[in-house]
Design an enzyme around this catalytic site. Structure first.
Site, PDB file in Angstrom:
ATOM      1  N   LYS A  64      17.067  71.571  61.421  1.00 22.19           N
ATOM      2  CA  LYS A  64      18.188  71.962  60.561  1.00 22.19           C
ATOM      3  C   LYS A  64      18.261  73.489  60.558  1.00 22.19           C
ATOM      4  O   LYS A  64      17.240  74.166  60.655  1.00 22.19           O
ATOM      5  CB  LYS A  64      17.950  71.429  59.141  1.00 22.19           C
ATOM      6  CG  LYS A  64      18.986  71.864  58.110  1.00 22.19           C
ATOM      7  CD  LYS A  64      20.341  71.256  58.351  1.00 22.19           C
ATOM      8  CE  LYS A  64      21.385  71.758  57.333  1.00 22.19           C
ATOM      9  NZ  LYS A  64      22.769  71.425  57.744  1.00 22.19           N
ATOM     10  N   CYS A  66      28.837  77.645  60.778  1.00 25.63           N
ATOM     11  CA  CYS A  66      28.883  76.656  59.684  1.00 25.63           C
ATOM     12  C   CYS A  66      30.189  76.821  58.888  1.00 25.63           C
ATOM     13  O   CYS A  66      30.470  77.912  58.390  1.00 25.63           O
ATOM     14  CB  CYS A  66      27.682  76.806  58.751  1.00 25.63           C
ATOM     15  SG  CYS A  66      27.782  75.613  57.397  1.00 25.63           S
TER      16      CYS A  66
END
Ligand code: SIN
Length: 312
Positions: free
Chosen positions: A45, A131
């Site tokens: 992650k 993101c």
């Protein structure tokens, strides 16, 4: 018999599949499960300087043709993933691993890079510049000047194999401009694409946005993303230096989809929504479907068709 071996820089992978950062990679236990599967490699992650809870739930929803998410970078902090990756390479000396990191501001990238540079980590680092889900923070890679500043600062301190995760682009002029910028840096790879940022899906029963954060806006993944992912991989393969490899991400639900991303120039293919929905067995299913596709086309290795898309 087909051989699925592939390379990125000096690293060799026995299988081109991996997880996409954000899926099945939050904890050491999840990462261990990817490592134990037939996947050729794994990525953590995206870690931020400090651990984050991310956005309020519901922040992920499965859709007919994919998914919408606005996770907001929940993660255990970049040090957790660096520690995992260093231990992983001691116990898996022949299996390369990717460490993903994301800044909450431009200065974070070089700061985290300094720590990775000084550490025993010998794998590949993916700098996530794409993101779409942190409220109030735009996707960095849509801003060329900020991207340039981050890469300038980063490569002053970082000498290990590095790549960046890009958002989808939609205009040939954007591909030209971003590729021209990226070709100036000692990048080992790019990862293309992150989710289609800021989509919106509505619950038909309640007329309510499906997810809570950002008024329901979130990244779209799965089959919806396939044509955009193919185009981005193809466009960057045509424009980037040959030594910058591409990880193709987006739109995979079948082995044929994996094959097509490789046909467009991907060296590795990462699984997002399909892995989230099917779990670890997705790696074995897609591997055997890819092998069947290669056999049907008469190919024994990935290099025989990688980047070989034909046009009319
Ligand atoms: C998220 O955590 O919101 C997804 C991460 C990403 O798309 O980069």
């Amino acid at each position: 018999m087909v051989n699925l071996r592939t390379t990125i820089g000096p690293y060799t992978f026995d299988n081109p599949l991996m997880n996409a950062s954000g899926v099945h990679c939050m904890t050491a236990a999840e990462l261990d499960e990817v490592a134990a599967s037939v996947a050729g490699t794994l990525v953590t992650k995206s870690g931020t300087p400090a651990a984050r809870d991310g956005n309020p739930a519901p922040r992920y929803a499965a859709l007919t043709l994919g998914s919408i998410n606005s996770m907001g970078l929940p993660n255990k902090g970049f040090a957790y993933y660096l520690d995992y990756a260093i231990k992983f390479q001691q116990t898996h000396p022949t299996q390369p691993i990717f460490l993903s990191i994301a800044g909450t501001g431009p200065a974070d990238y070089a700061e985290m890079a300094k720590t990775i540079q000084a550490s025993d980590f010998t794998g590949l680092t993916e700098f996530n510049l794409s993101c779409p889900n942190v409220p109030g923070k735009p996707q960095i890679a849509y801003d060329l000047e900020t991207t340039e500043q981050i890469l300038d600062d980063l490569f002053k301190v970082f000498k290990k194999p590095a790549g960046i995760k890009l958002p989808p682009f939609f205009d040939l002029a954007q591909f030209d401009a971003m590729a021209a910028l990226l070709n100036r840096y000692p990048l080992t790879f790019i990862n293309s694409i992150n989710s289609l940022g800021n989509g919106l899906m509505i619950d038909t029963a309640t007329d309510t946005a499906l997810i809570r954060p950002k008024g329901g806006f979130g990244g779209i993944g799965g089959a919806y993303a396939k044509p955009i992912a193919l185009a981005n991989v193809r466009a960057f393969r045509q424009r980037l230096r040959p030594d910058i490899a591409i990880i193709g991400t987006g739109g995979v639900t079948t082995g044929r989809d994996v094959y097509e991303l490789i046909l467009c120039g991907a060296s590795l293919v990462s699984l997002g929504t399909v892995l989230q929905e099917e779990g670890i067995p997705a790696f074995a299913r897609l591997t055997s479907e890819l092998e069947a596709e290669m056999t049907a086309k008469g190919y024994a290795t990935l290099d025989e068709f990688k980047g070989q898309l034909k046009t009319l």
